[in-house]
Design a protein around this motif. Structure first.
Motif, mmCIF file in Angstrom:
data_model
loop_
_atom_site.group_PDB
_atom_site.id
_atom_site.type_symbol
_atom_site.label_atom_id
_atom_site.label_comp_id
_atom_site.label_asym_id
_atom_site.label_seq_id
_atom_site.Cartn_x
_atom_site.Cartn_y
_atom_site.Cartn_z
ATOM 1 N N LYS A 1 8.450 8.722 -8.860
ATOM 2 C CA LYS A 1 8.957 7.274 -9.755
ATOM 3 C C LYS A 1 8.916 5.677 -9.179
ATOM 4 C CE LYS A 1 11.605 10.107 -12.472
ATOM 5 N NZ LYS A 1 11.185 10.276 -13.297
ATOM 6 N N ASN A 2 8.708 5.481 -7.682
ATOM 7 C CA ASN A 2 8.044 4.771 -8.088
ATOM 8 C C ASN A 2 7.409 3.499 -9.272
ATOM 9 O OD1 ASN A 2 6.956 2.128 -6.115
ATOM 10 N ND2 ASN A 2 5.105 3.068 -5.697
ATOM 11 N N PRO A 3 7.925 2.402 -9.653
ATOM 12 C CA PRO A 3 7.458 1.195 -10.838
ATOM 13 C C PRO A 3 6.721 0.175 -9.962
ATOM 14 C CG PRO A 3 9.884 0.432 -10.439
ATOM 15 C CD PRO A 3 8.769 1.713 -9.046
ATOM 16 N N LEU A 4 6.157 0.373 -8.795
ATOM 17 C CA LEU A 4 5.197 -0.620 -8.230
ATOM 18 C C LEU A 4 4.304 -0.359 -7.347
ATOM 19 C CD1 LEU A 4 8.639 -2.883 -6.816
ATOM 20 C CD2 LEU A 4 6.899 -3.550 -8.693
ATOM 21 N N TRP A 5 3.511 0.127 -8.056
ATOM 22 C CA TRP A 5 2.090 0.935 -8.045
ATOM 23 C C TRP A 5 1.228 -0.187 -6.668
ATOM 24 C CZ3 TRP A 5 -3.456 -0.408 -9.148
ATOM 25 C CH2 TRP A 5 -4.485 0.868 -8.892
ATOM 26 N N ILE A 6 1.395 0.226 -5.080
ATOM 27 C CA ILE A 6 0.186 -0.640 -4.251
ATOM 28 C C ILE A 6 1.199 -1.210 -3.856
ATOM 29 C CG2 ILE A 6 -1.455 -2.059 -3.974
ATOM 30 C CD1 ILE A 6 -2.899 -1.137 -5.740
ATOM 31 N N ILE A 7 2.262 -2.080 -4.263
ATOM 32 C CA ILE A 7 3.002 -3.089 -3.780
ATOM 33 C C ILE A 7 4.518 -2.109 -2.788
ATOM 34 C CG2 ILE A 7 4.971 -5.059 -4.409
ATOM 35 C CD1 ILE A 7 1.557 -5.559 -4.788
ATOM 36 N N VAL A 8 4.711 -1.279 -3.277
ATOM 37 C CA VAL A 8 5.235 -0.551 -2.540
ATOM 38 C C VAL A 8 4.316 0.706 -2.335
ATOM 39 C CG1 VAL A 8 7.515 1.040 -2.420
ATOM 40 C CG2 VAL A 8 7.681 -1.151 -3.842
ATOM 41 N N LEU B 1 9.251 2.426 1.683
ATOM 42 C CA LEU B 1 8.384 2.847 1.837
ATOM 43 C C LEU B 1 7.286 1.601 1.719
ATOM 44 C CD1 LEU B 1 8.171 4.291 -1.494
ATOM 45 C CD2 LEU B 1 7.094 5.274 0.798
ATOM 46 N N LEU B 2 8.507 0.445 2.098
ATOM 47 C CA LEU B 2 7.709 -1.100 2.357
ATOM 48 C C LEU B 2 7.830 -1.607 4.191
ATOM 49 C CD1 LEU B 2 9.649 -3.215 -0.347
ATOM 50 C CD2 LEU B 2 7.175 -3.323 -0.507
ATOM 51 N N GLU B 3 8.557 -0.681 4.914
ATOM 52 C CA GLU B 3 7.911 -0.323 6.021
ATOM 53 C C GLU B 3 7.445 0.103 6.918
ATOM 54 O OE1 GLU B 3 10.215 -2.258 7.667
ATOM 55 O OE2 GLU B 3 11.245 -2.997 5.535
ATOM 56 N N ILE B 4 6.565 1.036 5.939
ATOM 57 C CA ILE B 4 5.047 1.913 6.729
ATOM 58 C C ILE B 4 3.634 0.298 6.350
ATOM 59 C CG2 ILE B 4 3.363 3.196 5.780
ATOM 60 C CD1 ILE B 4 5.438 4.985 3.859
ATOM 61 N N PRO B 5 3.245 0.236 7.703
ATOM 62 C CA PRO B 5 1.968 -0.573 7.876
ATOM 63 C C PRO B 5 1.023 -0.090 7.067
ATOM 64 C CG PRO B 5 3.282 -0.297 10.331
ATOM 65 C CD PRO B 5 3.760 0.747 8.948
ATOM 66 N N TYR C 1 -6.266 -8.522 -2.588
ATOM 67 C CA TYR C 1 -5.933 -6.560 -1.626
ATOM 68 C C TYR C 1 -7.360 -6.229 -1.983
ATOM 69 C CZ TYR C 1 -4.383 -2.049 -1.189
ATOM 70 O OH TYR C 1 -4.333 -0.495 -1.218
ATOM 71 N N PHE C 2 -7.974 -5.906 -3.897
ATOM 72 C CA PHE C 2 -8.512 -5.074 -4.219
ATOM 73 C C PHE C 2 -9.545 -6.111 -4.008
ATOM 74 C CE2 PHE C 2 -5.659 -3.483 -7.147
ATOM 75 C CZ PHE C 2 -5.925 -1.884 -7.236
ATOM 76 N N ALA C 3 -10.609 -6.891 -3.108
ATOM 77 C CA ALA C 3 -11.174 -7.816 -2.781
ATOM 78 C C ALA C 3 -11.670 -7.904 -1.522
ATOM 79 C CB ALA C 3 -11.161 -9.584 -2.726
ATOM 80 N N GLY C 4 -10.275 -6.697 -0.168
ATOM 81 C CA GLY C 4 -10.089 -6.833 0.955
ATOM 82 C C GLY C 4 -9.404 -7.885 1.208
ATOM 83 N N ASP C 5 -9.393 -9.424 1.261
ATOM 84 C CA ASP C 5 -8.816 -10.232 1.948
ATOM 85 C C ASP C 5 -7.018 -10.325 2.237
ATOM 86 O OD1 ASP C 5 -11.591 -10.976 2.193
ATOM 87 O OD2 ASP C 5 -11.084 -11.532 -0.047
ATOM 88 N N ARG C 6 -6.073 -8.951 1.259
ATOM 89 C CA ARG C 6 -4.916 -9.493 2.147
ATOM 90 C C ARG C 6 -4.016 -7.991 2.028
ATOM 91 N NH1 ARG C 6 -0.370 -12.098 0.195
ATOM 92 N NH2 ARG C 6 -2.035 -13.720 -0.114
ATOM 93 N N ASN C 7 -3.037 -8.195 3.115
ATOM 94 C CA ASN C 7 -2.778 -6.310 3.473
ATOM 95 C C ASN C 7 -1.125 -6.323 3.357
ATOM 96 O OD1 ASN C 7 -2.069 -7.914 5.520
ATOM 97 N ND2 ASN C 7 -3.653 -6.864 6.692
ATOM 98 N N ASN C 8 -0.877 -7.653 2.715
ATOM 99 C CA ASN C 8 0.634 -7.676 2.476
ATOM 100 C C ASN C 8 0.680 -8.411 1.114
ATOM 101 O OD1 ASN C 8 0.145 -10.280 3.518
ATOM 102 N ND2 ASN C 8 2.392 -10.102 4.894
#
Length: 157
Positions: free
Chosen positions: A112-119, A79-83, A52-59
């Motif tokens: 309170k989201n515990p999953l930074w970036i992922i959610v 939140l997971l539904e936001i493209p 993700y940080f390398a710009g090679d992943r968007n999900n």
């Protein structure tokens, strides 16, 4: 629970989980040392975050297992539904969960989201298009939104 610390462009990140899935990904304010040995239960999450940080992943495709109330989990699921590369507002998020009057509760659950970036709570902005509160700091939110922008040559904020 197993844990690992990796270095990202936004600081050190702690990943916590077990064979049931990843329960927490948090950005840390202090400087630590990146773990040289990653527990096998966390290897896939580490790999995908680095992509993700390398710009090679968007999900993300690894299993999530966050702890929270039923309401929080409902908000996090939405939140997971936001493209990738898109944003929404707290008001729109409240409408999607079926209660426009729950805007403050939605904002609290988002915080309170515990999953930074992922959610992707960083994809929620004010109704007027402004950057609003972000537990990791507004500079990180801005960085993430620009990183995900379909037009990287332009600055969003």
């Amino acid at each position: 629970m197993k844990q690992a610390v990796i270095k990202t462009p936004l600081g050190f990140t702690k990943i916590v989980g077990d064979e049931s899935g990843i329960s927490s990904i948090t950005v840390l304010e202090e400087r630590l040392k990146e773990d040289e040995i990653i527990p096998s239960e966390l290897e896939e999450a580490v790999r995908q975050l680095k992509e993700y940080f390398a710009g090679d992943r968007n999900n993300f495709t690894f299993t999530l297992n966050p702890e929270g109330t039923d309401f929080q989990k409902k908000v996090w699921k939405e939140l997971l539904e936001i493209p990738f590369g898109k944003t929404t507002s707290y008001l729109e998020l409240s409408k999607k969960i079926g209660d426009v009057k729950a805007i403050r509760a939605v904002a609290a659950a988002n915080g309170k989201n515990p999953l930074w970036i992922i959610v992707p709570c960083h994809r929620v902005i004010g109704s007027d298009g402004s950057l609003t509160g972000y537990a990791g700091g507004l500079w990180r939110k801005k960085w993430l939104l620009e990183h995900e922008s379909p037009s990287p040559q332009q600055k969003l904020f």
